[in-house]
Design a protein around this motif. Structure first.
Motif, PDB file in Angstrom:
ATOM      1  N   TYR A  58       0.825  -1.210   0.000  1.00 35.72           N
ATOM      2  CA  TYR A  58       0.000   0.000   0.000  1.00 35.72           C
ATOM      3  C   TYR A  58       0.861   1.262   0.000  1.00 35.72           C
ATOM      4  O   TYR A  58       0.483   2.285  -0.566  1.00 35.72           O
ATOM      5  N   LYS A  59       2.030   1.207   0.613  1.00 37.55           N
ATOM      6  CA  LYS A  59       2.933   2.352   0.592  1.00 37.55           C
ATOM      7  C   LYS A  59       3.646   2.471  -0.750  1.00 37.55           C
ATOM      8  O   LYS A  59       3.951   3.567  -1.205  1.00 37.55           O
ATOM      9  N   LEU A  60       3.913   1.338  -1.379  1.00 34.32           N
ATOM     10  CA  LEU A  60       4.550   1.348  -2.692  1.00 34.32           C
ATOM     11  C   LEU A  60       3.644   2.026  -3.713  1.00 34.32           C
ATOM     12  O   LEU A  60       4.098   2.845  -4.507  1.00 34.32           O
ATOM     13  N   GLU A  61       2.359   1.695  -3.670  1.00 34.61           N
ATOM     14  CA  GLU A  61       1.426   2.331  -4.597  1.00 34.61           C
ATOM     15  C   GLU A  61       1.401   3.836  -4.388  1.00 34.61           C
ATOM     16  O   GLU A  61       1.422   4.608  -5.344  1.00 34.61           O
ATOM     17  N   ASN A  93      -5.883  -0.237  -7.831  1.00 36.36           N
ATOM     18  CA  ASN A  93      -4.544   0.354  -7.861  1.00 36.36           C
ATOM     19  C   ASN A  93      -4.135   0.680  -9.291  1.00 36.36           C
ATOM     20  O   ASN A  93      -3.609   1.757  -9.572  1.00 36.36           O
ATOM     21  N   TYR A  94      -4.372  -0.267 -10.171  1.00 37.46           N
ATOM     22  CA  TYR A  94      -4.021  -0.127 -11.579  1.00 37.46           C
ATOM     23  C   TYR A  94      -4.719   1.084 -12.192  1.00 37.46           C
ATOM     24  O   TYR A  94      -4.109   1.902 -12.852  1.00 37.46           O
ATOM     25  N   MET A  95      -6.022   1.215 -11.946  1.00 38.00           N
ATOM     26  CA  MET A  95      -6.779   2.323 -12.512  1.00 38.00           C
ATOM     27  C   MET A  95      -6.284   3.661 -11.969  1.00 38.00           C
ATOM     28  O   MET A  95      -6.198   4.634 -12.707  1.00 38.00           O
ATOM     29  N   GLY A  96      -5.946   3.703 -10.707  1.00 37.26           N
ATOM     30  CA  GLY A  96      -5.445   4.938 -10.124  1.00 37.26           C
ATOM     31  C   GLY A  96      -4.146   5.391 -10.773  1.00 37.26           C
ATOM     32  O   GLY A  96      -3.959   6.576 -11.054  1.00 37.26           O
ATOM     33  N   LEU A  97      -3.246   4.462 -11.025  1.00 36.74           N
ATOM     34  CA  LEU A  97      -1.968   4.812 -11.652  1.00 36.74           C
ATOM     35  C   LEU A  97      -2.157   5.255 -13.100  1.00 36.74           C
ATOM     36  O   LEU A  97      -1.555   6.239 -13.536  1.00 36.74           O
ATOM     37  N   ILE A  98      -2.999   4.535 -13.831  1.00 35.10           N
ATOM     38  CA  ILE A  98      -3.239   4.892 -15.233  1.00 35.10           C
ATOM     39  C   ILE A  98      -3.889   6.272 -15.324  1.00 35.10           C
ATOM     40  O   ILE A  98      -3.496   7.100 -16.152  1.00 35.10           O
TER      41      ILE A  98
END
Length: 134
Positions: free
Chosen positions: A23-26, A59-64
């Motif tokens: 969670y911290k890495l994200e 997580n994926y959607m947040g980064l994209i």
């Protein structure tokens, strides 16, 4: 391979990020995308790609979306490679998850190179994602 990948600074950052709880890495990857230093974004995505088995859709959607929002073309290229997006083969082929959302964010914030990249993966300009802003 860029020259910065061979530096001790880059390798140290990747090693440090790999040790973080997921969670911290994200959060670290999102922070680096927002800051915009290419070598740091690349190091964070490299550390993240080693934890791909624990990576979920949210997580994926947040980064994209963050890549679209901040106009990080290099980062979205890298994430498309990590998550194996496939180029659009026909008008009716589905776009990979995240391409339409990143397209919307890029257009809203004026990052047209990122928007064009997302279009090459099937995001369509005639369909904007509706978001309820309550």
């Amino acid at each position: 391979m860029p020259a910065y990948k061979n530096t001790l600074r880059y390798k140290h950052m990747v090693a440090r990020l790999e040790k973080l709880p997921f969670y911290k890495l994200e959060t670290a990857v999102l922070g680096e995308i927002a800051k915009g230093r290419r070598w740091r974004i690349e190091a964070a995505i490299e550390a993240l790609s080693k934890h791909e088995d624990r990576f979920n859709y949210v997580n994926y959607m947040g980064l994209i979306e963050a890549c679209g929002r901040f106009g990080r073309l290099t980062a979205i290229h890298r994430l498309a490679d990590v998550y194996q997006w496939e180029k659009k083969k026909s008008e009716h082929s589905p776009s990979p998850h995240g391409a339409p959302e990143a397209f919307d964010m890029a257009v809203i914030h004026g990052h047209y190179r990122v928007a064009e990249f997302c279009r090459s993966y099937g995001a369509r300009p005639d369909i904007m994602i509706h978001r309820d802003r309550n």
